[in-house]
Design a protein around this motif. Sequence first.
Motif, mmCIF file in Angstrom:
data_model
loop_
_atom_site.group_PDB
_atom_site.id
_atom_site.type_symbol
_atom_site.label_atom_id
_atom_site.label_comp_id
_atom_site.label_asym_id
_atom_site.label_seq_id
_atom_site.Cartn_x
_atom_site.Cartn_y
_atom_site.Cartn_z
ATOM 1 N N PHE A 95 71.553 3.741 26.621
ATOM 2 C CA PHE A 95 71.479 2.940 25.676
ATOM 3 C C PHE A 95 71.063 3.539 24.128
ATOM 4 O O PHE A 95 70.801 3.898 22.893
ATOM 5 C CB PHE A 95 70.261 1.886 25.562
ATOM 6 C CG PHE A 95 71.106 0.160 26.148
ATOM 7 C CD1 PHE A 95 72.220 -0.481 25.695
ATOM 8 C CD2 PHE A 95 69.983 -0.304 26.507
ATOM 9 C CE1 PHE A 95 72.314 -1.326 26.745
ATOM 10 C CE2 PHE A 95 70.510 -1.126 28.504
ATOM 11 C CZ PHE A 95 71.726 -1.615 27.349
ATOM 12 N N LEU A 96 70.410 5.114 24.748
ATOM 13 C CA LEU A 96 70.312 5.480 23.600
ATOM 14 C C LEU A 96 71.066 7.232 24.022
ATOM 15 O O LEU A 96 70.839 8.322 23.322
ATOM 16 C CB LEU A 96 68.984 6.269 23.954
ATOM 17 C CG LEU A 96 67.707 5.184 23.904
ATOM 18 C CD1 LEU A 96 66.727 5.377 24.581
ATOM 19 C CD2 LEU A 96 68.125 4.555 22.534
ATOM 20 N N ARG A 97 72.335 7.340 24.146
ATOM 21 C CA ARG A 97 73.115 8.520 24.151
ATOM 22 C C ARG A 97 74.203 7.885 23.492
ATOM 23 O O ARG A 97 74.783 7.507 23.002
ATOM 24 C CB ARG A 97 74.213 8.973 25.407
ATOM 25 C CG ARG A 97 72.370 9.515 26.269
ATOM 26 C CD ARG A 97 73.209 10.177 27.473
ATOM 27 N NE ARG A 97 73.733 8.968 28.786
ATOM 28 C CZ ARG A 97 74.895 8.508 28.518
ATOM 29 N NH1 ARG A 97 75.878 9.978 28.852
ATOM 30 N NH2 ARG A 97 75.857 7.879 29.225
ATOM 31 N N SER A 98 74.460 9.098 22.623
ATOM 32 C CA SER A 98 75.754 8.873 21.167
ATOM 33 C C SER A 98 76.977 8.712 22.263
ATOM 34 O O SER A 98 77.341 9.234 23.698
ATOM 35 C CB SER A 98 75.446 9.288 20.390
ATOM 36 O OG SER A 98 75.491 11.205 20.774
ATOM 37 N N GLU A 260 78.166 -2.372 19.423
ATOM 38 C CA GLU A 260 77.962 -3.298 19.694
ATOM 39 C C GLU A 260 76.837 -3.435 20.840
ATOM 40 O O GLU A 260 75.580 -4.192 21.089
ATOM 41 C CB GLU A 260 78.590 -4.141 20.441
ATOM 42 C CG GLU A 260 79.398 -5.830 20.281
ATOM 43 C CD GLU A 260 79.748 -6.835 21.091
ATOM 44 O OE1 GLU A 260 81.118 -5.629 20.148
ATOM 45 O OE2 GLU A 260 79.606 -7.380 21.571
ATOM 46 N N MET A 261 76.791 -2.741 22.141
ATOM 47 C CA MET A 261 76.289 -2.542 22.968
ATOM 48 C C MET A 261 74.702 -2.129 23.275
ATOM 49 O O MET A 261 73.850 -2.577 23.434
ATOM 50 C CB MET A 261 77.085 -1.488 24.191
ATOM 51 C CG MET A 261 76.330 -1.488 25.358
ATOM 52 S SD MET A 261 77.225 -0.694 26.789
ATOM 53 C CE MET A 261 76.455 0.936 26.582
ATOM 54 N N GLN A 262 74.651 -0.709 21.858
ATOM 55 C CA GLN A 262 73.266 -0.893 21.862
ATOM 56 C C GLN A 262 72.733 -1.105 20.615
ATOM 57 O O GLN A 262 71.748 -0.440 20.284
ATOM 58 C CB GLN A 262 73.682 1.079 22.023
ATOM 59 C CG GLN A 262 74.498 1.867 23.521
ATOM 60 C CD GLN A 262 75.098 3.623 22.337
ATOM 61 O OE1 GLN A 262 74.404 3.675 21.684
ATOM 62 N NE2 GLN A 262 74.565 3.752 23.639
ATOM 63 N N TYR A 263 72.962 -1.804 20.257
ATOM 64 C CA TYR A 263 73.104 -2.064 18.514
ATOM 65 C C TYR A 263 71.375 -2.760 18.900
ATOM 66 O O TYR A 263 70.138 -2.497 18.308
ATOM 67 C CB TYR A 263 73.505 -3.622 18.670
ATOM 68 C CG TYR A 263 72.261 -4.320 17.394
ATOM 69 C CD1 TYR A 263 72.110 -3.759 15.616
ATOM 70 C CD2 TYR A 263 72.009 -5.613 17.604
ATOM 71 C CE1 TYR A 263 71.377 -4.595 15.469
ATOM 72 C CE2 TYR A 263 71.358 -6.102 17.046
ATOM 73 C CZ TYR A 263 71.301 -6.045 15.616
ATOM 74 O OH TYR A 263 70.386 -6.376 14.988
ATOM 75 N N LEU A 264 71.096 -3.277 20.260
ATOM 76 C CA LEU A 264 69.635 -3.737 20.543
ATOM 77 C C LEU A 264 68.499 -2.953 20.211
ATOM 78 O O LEU A 264 67.654 -2.719 20.137
ATOM 79 C CB LEU A 264 69.341 -4.967 21.005
ATOM 80 C CG LEU A 264 68.036 -6.390 21.402
ATOM 81 C CD1 LEU A 264 68.737 -7.328 20.800
ATOM 82 C CD2 LEU A 264 67.798 -6.385 22.508
ATOM 83 N N GLN A 265 69.119 -2.249 21.088
ATOM 84 C CA GLN A 265 68.116 -0.848 21.464
ATOM 85 C C GLN A 265 67.653 0.072 20.192
ATOM 86 O O GLN A 265 66.677 0.372 20.323
ATOM 87 C CB GLN A 265 68.600 0.141 23.081
ATOM 88 C CG GLN A 265 68.044 -1.545 23.874
ATOM 89 C CD GLN A 265 66.416 -1.421 24.462
ATOM 90 O OE1 GLN A 265 65.917 -0.543 24.194
ATOM 91 N NE2 GLN A 265 65.764 -2.834 24.778
ATOM 92 N N ARG A 266 68.841 -0.338 19.548
ATOM 93 C CA ARG A 266 68.939 1.118 18.287
ATOM 94 C C ARG A 266 68.122 0.663 17.794
ATOM 95 O O ARG A 266 67.137 1.063 16.843
ATOM 96 C CB ARG A 266 70.538 1.280 17.597
ATOM 97 C CG ARG A 266 70.870 1.956 18.930
ATOM 98 C CD ARG A 266 71.191 3.133 19.248
ATOM 99 N NE ARG A 266 72.016 4.447 19.889
ATOM 100 C CZ ARG A 266 72.045 5.686 20.170
ATOM 101 N NH1 ARG A 266 70.203 6.535 19.966
ATOM 102 N NH2 ARG A 266 72.966 5.798 21.045
ATOM 103 N N ALA A 267 68.351 -0.316 17.319
ATOM 104 C CA ALA A 267 66.947 -1.365 16.017
ATOM 105 C C ALA A 267 65.791 -2.056 16.519
ATOM 106 O O ALA A 267 65.062 -1.574 15.939
ATOM 107 C CB ALA A 267 67.595 -3.148 15.885
#
Lengths: 273, 97
Positions: A95-98, A260-267
């Motif tokens: 979730f935290l890689r670009s 979409e996949m990382q949205y939650l962990q990023r926010a």
Amino acid sequence: MTKFIVRLIFIKCLKAQPICNDEHKNARYNFCLRLADNNLILAQRLAEWCSKGPILEEDLAITNMSLDLFGQAESFYDYAAAVIESNSSADELAFLRSEREYLNTLMVEQPNGDFAFTMMKQMLFSAYTKLLYESLSKSVDRTLAGLSAKALKEAKYHLRHSSEWVIRLGNGTNESKERVQFALNELWLFVDDMFAMDENDEALITIGVIENTKDIKPKWLMFIKQILEEANLQITSNTNSISGGIKGIHTEHLGHLLCEMQYLQRAYPGAKW
Amino acid sequence: MENANTQFQQWEVFIQAKNGSPFEHAGSIHAADKKMALQNARDIYTRRCEGRSLWVVPTNAIAATVAEEEAEFFDPADDKIYRTPNFYKMPKGTTNL
């Protein structure tokens, strides 16, 4: 003779201390990350089918495959982190890689398209992973061998499921044949990228952790040709290909998927439920 | 206008939990042919380790009794209590019967 002795000494060293230096650690890390990324991105794509399957049975089948691949991704991420003795969790790696840090092959990030497109993509990819895991399950790296042997069973089933569909769609109606042929033509562009190799592979080949994955391609092609013949489909004469996944250079679609996949962990960093 | 039935053929699924156990009816699925029926049955009914072997049978291949025949088929057994082993005495010392 000297050469022979040198070789013997080399083999002895290998046996005494397999996979030791930092270069090999990094190579193994990158290799496992790539395996995990391939599985994660395809799993996310398949999950998009949830509740949209053409029939109930297929909805479950596709999401089953998706969950298998999420599971494989998690084990390869965990192992990748363990190899470099990092504290990163599978979640962090996912979730935290670009986009540029993702090493997945371009095939898996392509949008689902219609059902024929999804099944064709699955078949081309699963045929590859089946051969890859077969080879990796003999690796001198016992953990990698174990994870691959487990994943192999799942890959075999995914291949069976998708290739049976390709055969039926190819021999079905004019429309189903047209759609599955279109999928083959479009996806052929990404075939070479699946077999791409870099210096990490070279390093791992020399110490016996992986076989030369170039050897896999002819076997893959032979298998695919057999299925396509049964499905009454033709490999496109268009020999264009694009690649870059292994270097983190992706098609436009990966960014949207990660968004979409990382949205939650990023926010909400660290959010749990 | 009536909706056409666009479903694939229906199949009944039977699962054997382990070697030697009877195959038990689990439910039904839709599929276009035998191979696909087995795959669909696997994906729907064995996700939680329910079995090690599967049968699928086209639903229309199954002969079934109908409700109107229920009385003549099954009621006559009602008063034949001697067909059950209720009247046998257990031999002394039998434990594992």
